[in-house]
Scaffold this motif. Structure first.
Motif, PDB file in Angstrom:
ATOM      1  N   UNK A 267       0.700  -1.308  -0.024  1.00 40.92           N
ATOM      2  CA  UNK A 267       0.050  -0.100  -0.147  1.00 40.92           C
ATOM      3  C   UNK A 267       0.848   1.236   0.027  1.00 40.92           C
ATOM      4  N   UNK A 268       2.193   1.242  -0.154  1.00 36.09           N
ATOM      5  CA  UNK A 268       2.937   2.324  -0.086  1.00 36.09           C
ATOM      6  C   UNK A 268       4.246   2.152  -0.973  1.00 36.09           C
ATOM      7  N   UNK A 269       4.675   3.363  -1.388  1.00 41.82           N
ATOM      8  CA  UNK A 269       5.981   3.211  -2.256  1.00 41.82           C
ATOM      9  C   UNK A 269       7.091   2.762  -1.269  1.00 41.82           C
ATOM     10  N   UNK A 270       6.994   3.029  -0.027  1.00 37.36           N
ATOM     11  CA  UNK A 270       8.267   2.611   1.018  1.00 37.36           C
ATOM     12  C   UNK A 270       8.198   0.916   0.918  1.00 37.36           C
ATOM     13  N   UNK A 271       7.001   0.413   1.005  1.00 36.46           N
ATOM     14  CA  UNK A 271       6.964  -1.042   1.025  1.00 36.46           C
ATOM     15  C   UNK A 271       7.648  -1.598  -0.158  1.00 36.46           C
ATOM     16  N   UNK A 272       7.713  -0.869  -1.251  1.00 40.84           N
ATOM     17  CA  UNK A 272       8.477  -1.530  -2.407  1.00 40.84           C
ATOM     18  C   UNK A 272       9.985  -1.043  -2.316  1.00 40.84           C
ATOM     19  N   UNK A 273      10.204   0.014  -1.633  1.00 45.00           N
ATOM     20  CA  UNK A 273      11.607   0.695  -1.211  1.00 45.00           C
ATOM     21  C   UNK A 273      12.463  -0.466  -0.569  1.00 45.00           C
ATOM     22  N   UNK A 274      11.549  -1.112   0.483  1.00 47.72           N
ATOM     23  CA  UNK A 274      12.035  -2.015   1.364  1.00 47.72           C
ATOM     24  C   UNK A 274      12.449  -3.435   0.581  1.00 47.72           C
ATOM     25  N   UNK A 275      11.472  -3.836  -0.148  1.00 47.45           N
ATOM     26  CA  UNK A 275      11.426  -5.309  -0.761  1.00 47.45           C
ATOM     27  C   UNK A 275      12.731  -5.148  -1.900  1.00 47.45           C
ATOM     28  N   UNK A 276      12.656  -3.978  -2.822  1.00 49.90           N
ATOM     29  CA  UNK A 276      13.669  -3.669  -3.756  1.00 49.90           C
ATOM     30  C   UNK A 276      15.121  -3.639  -2.804  1.00 49.90           C
ATOM     31  N   UNK A 277      15.151  -2.924  -1.870  1.00 47.76           N
ATOM     32  CA  UNK A 277      16.432  -2.709  -1.382  1.00 47.76           C
ATOM     33  C   UNK A 277      16.868  -4.037  -0.731  1.00 47.76           C
ATOM     34  N   UNK A 278      16.023  -4.927  -0.334  1.00 50.98           N
ATOM     35  CA  UNK A 278      16.491  -6.386   0.435  1.00 50.98           C
ATOM     36  C   UNK A 278      16.703  -7.469  -0.822  1.00 50.98           C
ATOM     37  N   UNK A 279      16.825  -7.043  -2.152  1.00 49.54           N
ATOM     38  CA  UNK A 279      16.864  -7.757  -3.290  1.00 49.54           C
ATOM     39  C   UNK A 279      15.721  -8.863  -3.491  1.00 49.54           C
ATOM     40  N   UNK A 280      14.656  -8.559  -3.025  1.00 48.67           N
ATOM     41  CA  UNK A 280      13.465  -9.676  -2.821  1.00 48.67           C
ATOM     42  C   UNK A 280      12.642  -9.719  -4.330  1.00 48.67           C
ATOM     43  N   UNK A 281      12.938  -9.081  -5.162  1.00 52.95           N
ATOM     44  CA  UNK A 281      12.316  -9.240  -6.393  1.00 52.95           C
ATOM     45  C   UNK A 281      13.156  -8.927  -7.636  1.00 52.95           C
ATOM     46  N   UNK A 282      12.478  -9.244  -8.811  1.00 52.72           N
ATOM     47  CA  UNK A 282      12.874  -9.116 -10.328  1.00 52.72           C
ATOM     48  C   UNK A 282      11.734  -8.038 -10.800  1.00 52.72           C
TER      49      UNK A 282
END
Length: 401
Positions: A267-282
């Motif tokens: 629900x937030x841009x921050x959620x995606x920042x966290x996921x991307x920063x952790x190397x969680x998704x392509x």
């Protein structure tokens, strides 16, 4: 600039009123959508209608309303003091305005979706007033069509899923996405049954549906299923972990040779920042109706592009969600693939002025003003909201049968 030209570029707006519009398209007996998660007896929608002081109106949708429709009116009431009577120089500033004033209680979840629906409705209203398609207000049209993949595959049997997939291929769609079964072993069997039956050149996606699972798979099981996705050359492997398990996403991605995607309900841009920063998704999968509106969606797409990742939107709602996401994607240079739900949904057709054409596996982007949606006079009468029938996940004892 002449007065007429200025009027055609004036994005200013003052919000006179907002109201919730709750709808249900109830399936007739025998036509319900049945899957391993339960029975969907109606397709519900929680819309937000915005009226500007100049009389222009627009529509947005709260994505989580397919499951939590009754929650939206109360949230909208809580947001009302921050928007009614407020003047904005641009509709794309509405979401940030609300987020800045409601950070104590509206960070993420269905509250963020409601904020996004308000912003989307304001964008639609200004587009309607100016006679311009929404993509023109989002930076201009970067593509007039976008490749789509077929999304559905809810069946409870292997044959139901295979039949659905083959029907989508016959319609000209080159990628099909179907849902996992309840457990990893049966899901692996499902893939080994369906994928060999697909015509040459057809790609598949497995949606593990673990993002919202009450009891998500273990990481070893998620990796085991993903290894079969890689073996069978899946286009990607979707939501193998619970939405909040960032470390799990990173571990699964490191272990697999197949692209990993998520998380549609963020629900937030921050959620995606966290996921991307952790190397969680392509692949990131934002949805205008979940992530906080058109402006937030664009930020997620930009963030993904800056990290060399793909952005493929989640699109699962009424015609308002479909068209809002389509216009945002048409205006973004890095979004090249679009989810296209092929399940029967009367609220998709009833709310779109001119449904986008599906040609050779691509959706053509209509040029109607705003999002090209409308709330016709008879829609609320034809589809009155009926609680308890929508996308409700069945109780454990029901699913055990």
């Amino acid at each position: 600039m002449t007065a007429n030209a200025a009027a055609l570029t004036d994005r200013r707006l003052t919000i006179a009123a907002v109201r919730p519009v709750l709808l249900s398209a109830v399936y007739p007996p025998g036509a319900e959508l049945t899957w391993v998660g339960g029975v969907i007896r109606s397709w519900d929608a929680a819309l937000v209608e915005v009226t500007l002081t100049d009389g222009s109106t627009g529509l947005g949708e709260v994505g989580a309303g397919i499951m939590a429709t009754p929650a939206v009116p109360g949230i909208l009431d809580a947001l009302r003091p921050y928007i009614e009577g407020q003047r904005f120089p641009d509709p794309l500033l509405v979401g940030d305005h609300l987020r800045a004033r409601t950070a104590f209680w509206a960070r993420g979840g269905i509250a963020s979706g409601t904020i996004g629906a308000i912003e989307a409705a304001c964008l639609d209203a200004v587009g309607n007033r100016l006679g311009l398609p929404a993509y023109e207000l989002l930076g201009g049209q970067r593509q007039d069509r976008i490749e789509v993949y077929a999304s559905g595959g809810l069946g409870t049997t292997f044959e139901q899923v295979a039949d659905w997939a083959l029907e989508q291929v016959r319609r000209g769609l080159r990628t099909v996405k179907f849902r996992a079964m309840r457990d990893p072993d049966t899901t692996i069997e499902l893939m080994r049954h369906v994928v060999p039956r697909l015509p040459a050149g057809t790609r598949f996606v497995l949606d593990a549906v673990q993002g919202c699972a009450a009891e998500p798979w273990s990481i070893p099981d998620a990796i085991r299923v993903g290894a079969v996705c890689a073996e069978l050359d899946a286009r990607w492997y979707e939501e193998p972990c619970h939405a909040e398990d960032v470390a799990g996403y990173a571990e699964v991605r490191r272990a697999l040779d197949v692209p990993v995607s998520g998380v549609e309900s963020h629900g937030t841009v921050h959620d995606y920042e966290t996921l991307i920063g952790a190397g969680g998704v392509d692949i990131v999968q934002p949805d205008v109706s979940f992530v906080g509106g058109p402006s937030a969606f664009a930020r997620v797409a930009d963030l993904a592009a800056s990290h060399g990742l793909a952005c493929v939107p989640h699109v699962w709602g009424s015609g308002v969600t479909l068209m809002a996401n389509l216009h945002v994607c048409a205006s973004h240079p890095k979004v090249r693939l679009f989810e296209y739900c092929t399940l029967d949904n009367p609220l998709r057709d009833a709310l779109i002025i001119a449904p986008p054409q599906l040609i050779d596996g691509h959706l053509l982007v209509p040029a109607a003003p705003g999002f090209g949606v409308r709330l016709a006079e008879d829609v609320e009468r034809r589809f009155p909201f009926q609680p308890g029938n929508g996308h409700v996940i069945g109780p454990a004892q029901e699913l055990a049968g």
